[in-house]
Design a protein around this motif. Structure first.
Motif, PDB file in Angstrom:
ATOM      1  N   ALA A 178       9.646  -7.697   8.568  1.00  0.00           N
ATOM      2  CA  ALA A 178       8.548  -6.792   8.213  1.00  0.00           C
ATOM      3  C   ALA A 178       8.366  -6.744   6.706  1.00  0.00           C
ATOM      4  O   ALA A 178       9.343  -6.787   5.946  1.00  0.00           O
ATOM      5  N   PHE A 179       7.109  -6.671   6.309  1.00  0.00           N
ATOM      6  CA  PHE A 179       6.757  -6.470   4.911  1.00  0.00           C
ATOM      7  C   PHE A 179       6.018  -5.139   4.822  1.00  0.00           C
ATOM      8  O   PHE A 179       4.995  -4.940   5.479  1.00  0.00           O
ATOM      9  N   MET A 180       6.563  -4.227   4.047  1.00  0.00           N
ATOM     10  CA  MET A 180       6.021  -2.867   3.957  1.00  0.00           C
ATOM     11  C   MET A 180       5.455  -2.612   2.566  1.00  0.00           C
ATOM     12  O   MET A 180       6.094  -2.927   1.560  1.00  0.00           O
ATOM     13  N   ILE A 181       4.250  -2.037   2.525  1.00  0.00           N
ATOM     14  CA  ILE A 181       3.625  -1.650   1.257  1.00  0.00           C
ATOM     15  C   ILE A 181       3.443  -0.139   1.261  1.00  0.00           C
ATOM     16  O   ILE A 181       2.862   0.420   2.196  1.00  0.00           O
ATOM     17  N   ILE A 182       3.961   0.520   0.233  1.00  0.00           N
ATOM     18  CA  ILE A 182       3.839   1.977   0.112  1.00  0.00           C
ATOM     19  C   ILE A 182       3.044   2.281  -1.155  1.00  0.00           C
ATOM     20  O   ILE A 182       3.441   1.878  -2.255  1.00  0.00           O
ATOM     21  N   ASN A 183       1.918   2.973  -1.004  1.00  0.00           N
ATOM     22  CA  ASN A 183       1.055   3.324  -2.133  1.00  0.00           C
ATOM     23  C   ASN A 183       0.935   4.834  -2.266  1.00  0.00           C
ATOM     24  O   ASN A 183       0.819   5.546  -1.250  1.00  0.00           O
ATOM     25  N   ALA A 184       0.961   5.320  -3.499  1.00  0.00           N
ATOM     26  CA  ALA A 184       0.731   6.743  -3.729  1.00  0.00           C
ATOM     27  C   ALA A 184      -0.687   7.095  -3.317  1.00  0.00           C
ATOM     28  O   ALA A 184      -1.640   6.351  -3.591  1.00  0.00           O
ATOM     29  N   GLY A 185      -0.853   8.266  -2.657  1.00  0.00           N
ATOM     30  CA  GLY A 185      -2.168   8.670  -2.195  1.00  0.00           C
ATOM     31  C   GLY A 185      -3.081   9.129  -3.311  1.00  0.00           C
ATOM     32  O   GLY A 185      -4.305   9.176  -3.147  1.00  0.00           O
ATOM     33  N   ALA A 189       1.758  13.061 -10.282  1.00  0.00           N
ATOM     34  CA  ALA A 189       3.191  12.737 -10.342  1.00  0.00           C
ATOM     35  C   ALA A 189       3.888  13.002  -9.018  1.00  0.00           C
ATOM     36  O   ALA A 189       4.780  12.248  -8.606  1.00  0.00           O
ATOM     37  N   ASP A 190       3.482  14.079  -8.304  1.00  0.00           N
ATOM     38  CA  ASP A 190       4.149  14.422  -7.042  1.00  0.00           C
ATOM     39  C   ASP A 190       4.007  13.298  -6.014  1.00  0.00           C
ATOM     40  O   ASP A 190       4.973  12.950  -5.329  1.00  0.00           O
ATOM     41  N   SER A 191       2.806  12.737  -5.903  1.00  0.00           N
ATOM     42  CA  SER A 191       2.595  11.656  -4.937  1.00  0.00           C
ATOM     43  C   SER A 191       3.378  10.410  -5.321  1.00  0.00           C
ATOM     44  O   SER A 191       3.890   9.684  -4.458  1.00  0.00           O
ATOM     45  N   LYS A 220       4.827   0.713 -11.722  1.00  0.00           N
ATOM     46  CA  LYS A 220       5.001   2.042 -12.309  1.00  0.00           C
ATOM     47  C   LYS A 220       3.798   2.431 -13.147  1.00  0.00           C
ATOM     48  O   LYS A 220       3.156   1.594 -13.776  1.00  0.00           O
ATOM     49  N   SER A 221       3.519   3.744 -13.153  1.00  0.00           N
ATOM     50  CA  SER A 221       2.457   4.305 -13.975  1.00  0.00           C
ATOM     51  C   SER A 221       3.002   5.546 -14.667  1.00  0.00           C
ATOM     52  O   SER A 221       3.355   6.523 -14.008  1.00  0.00           O
ATOM     53  N   GLU A 222       3.118   5.458 -15.983  1.00  0.00           N
ATOM     54  CA  GLU A 222       3.651   6.556 -16.791  1.00  0.00           C
ATOM     55  C   GLU A 222       5.030   6.997 -16.305  1.00  0.00           C
ATOM     56  O   GLU A 222       5.339   8.183 -16.196  1.00  0.00           O
ATOM     57  N   GLY A 223       5.858   6.020 -15.987  1.00  0.00           N
ATOM     58  CA  GLY A 223       7.239   6.302 -15.604  1.00  0.00           C
ATOM     59  C   GLY A 223       7.457   6.549 -14.127  1.00  0.00           C
ATOM     60  O   GLY A 223       8.605   6.620 -13.669  1.00  0.00           O
ATOM     61  N   PHE A 224       6.382   6.708 -13.357  1.00  0.00           N
ATOM     62  CA  PHE A 224       6.510   6.965 -11.928  1.00  0.00           C
ATOM     63  C   PHE A 224       6.053   5.745 -11.136  1.00  0.00           C
ATOM     64  O   PHE A 224       5.305   4.908 -11.624  1.00  0.00           O
ATOM     65  N   VAL A 225       6.516   5.666  -9.870  1.00  0.00           N
ATOM     66  CA  VAL A 225       6.181   4.528  -9.007  1.00  0.00           C
ATOM     67  C   VAL A 225       4.863   4.809  -8.295  1.00  0.00           C
ATOM     68  O   VAL A 225       4.763   5.722  -7.468  1.00  0.00           O
TER      69      VAL A 225
END
Length: 391
Positions: A178-185, A189-191, A220-225
């Motif tokens: 399996a290949f899984m992609i997880i994107n912030a909604g 910063a919380d997401s 990463k964006s501004e230190g967050f994933v």
């Protein structure tokens, strides 16, 4: 001649017919150094705690051994019969006449052989756990030995679970990785922190299975994933994880005086097959693709114009390797989805005031959110697989 335990029977050491229990006694005499023993000489509170722990371990060991003794012999017999049928089919088939059919037979034969070996190993570990338990009881309750038997039973439980699930997972690509992609909604910063927690959850889940999850990319964006991808390069990973696809929502409620507020973080999870033994059997026209490259790294992006589906790969050392991998991911995604689709809410995690997790697709609810985030997602996976079979 020294006594030996072979296939659950004690042989040698002065006679072939000696009992397992007499062999255990001799083994106990020779054991050096002895593990710490917990007897009535300990303080009352400590003794009660250890006794409770020992009885709990013993019950779990007995349950695992009983299940293995009930399932393993029948399962092993069925798999060995299937193995023999496949070998006969291979002998009757001219391997050179139809290479595609021959390759399919050989792959199935190899899968059955692996299953037979796994079931034999499972039986051995169950017998080992049972023997260690007997040793512990003869040695005036040795808690260390019970822990050793419990470790063996954990392996037995994992093997049984994997075997049971593999019998249920029979859809088209269930057996693939399996290949899984997880994107912030969203960009908050919380997401993005939530993405990191989900990456950890799925990585820990693989570890608990005794498998490995490889983080293929981490943006990463501004230190967050903001986005991450994980590769699960083991069989049935897609069958296990396909039900995880959707929106995963974290809700945190807080009360301040007479008012209450609710904070929300969400992330999208996509899962596509990771073909382990063959490339996806799908032809894609070059004129339907837009391929772009990063200027400083080997990252490759491919967009499929007819569907709008985009994929990327950055985990390999060369652009060419990343392009091949991205193309395979695109084909896999086209095979599974066919077109661009909208992800529905899959799971809701509530951290306050009550820590619980609710699966929106199956209705399964787990009251210990921390345990779920530590990788214990088996109840959700089993419910998804069961729902697919029923439908």
């Amino acid at each position: 001649m020294a006594a030996k335990l072979i296939g659950g029977r004690v042989v040698g050491g002065g006679g072939e017919g000696r009992s397992r229990r007499s062999f255990c006694r001799e083994l106990l005499k020779r054991r050096q150094p002895r593990l710490p023993q917990f007897t009535v000489s300990a303080s009352a509170s400590m003794d009660a705690y250890k006794q409770l722990g020992m009885f709990s371990l013993k019950r779990k060991i007995e349950d695992a051994v009983l299940k293995a003794e009930m399932m393993a012999p029948t399962a092993l017999e069925l798999e060995e019969e299937q193995w023999m049928r496949q070998e006969e089919m291979m002998r009757d088939c001219d391997l050179w006449d139809d290479p595609s059919k021959s390759n399919d037979i050989l792959l199935k034969l190899a899968d059955t052989a692996k299953t037979v070996d796994a079931l034999k190993d499972l039986k051995f570990k169950a017998e080992e756990a049972k023997l260690i338990t007997e040793l512990a009881e003869m040695n005036a309750i040795d808690y260390g030995l019970f822990e050793q038997a419990y470790d063996s039973c954990l392996d037995v439980s994992k093997s049984l679970h994997h075997y049971e699930m593999s019998k249920l997972l029979k859809d088209g690509y269930d057996m693939e990785g399996a290949f899984m992609i997880i994107n912030a909604g969203s960009e908050d910063a919380d997401s993005q922190i939530w993405v990191e927690q989900l990456v950890r959850m799925y990585t820990k889940w693989a570890e608990k299975l005794g498998r490995e999850a490889r983080r293929a990319s981490l943006d990463k964006s501004e230190g967050f994933v903001s986005s991450a991808s994980i590769e699960f390069e083991f069989e049935y990973a897609y069958g296990y994880l396909s039900g995880e696809q959707g929106i995963h929502r974290l809700i945190t409620s807080s009360r301040n005086g007479f008012s209450s507020t609710s904070d929300e973080a969400c992330a999208t999870v996509e899962v596509i097959p990771l073909f382990l033994r063959t490339s996806p059997d799908l032809k894609v026209n070059d004129e339907d693709l837009v391929v772009s490259y990063s200027s400083s790294e080997n990252t490759v992006w491919i967009k499929h114009l007819p569907t709008g589906i985009s994929v990327e790969s950055s985990g390999e050392r060369s652009r060419f390797a990343n392009k091949i991998k991205a193309l395979n991911r695109l084909k896999a995604k086209l095979l599974v989805t066919g077109s661009k689709n909208v992800l529905e809410e899959s799971r809701r995690y509530t951290s306050r005031p009550r820590k619980m997790v609710l699966d929106m697709k199956t209705g399964v609810e787990v009251s210990n959110m921390n345990s779920v985030l530590d990788g214990n997602i088996r109840p959700f996976i089993a419910a998804h697989v069961g729902m697919r079979q029923n439908s």
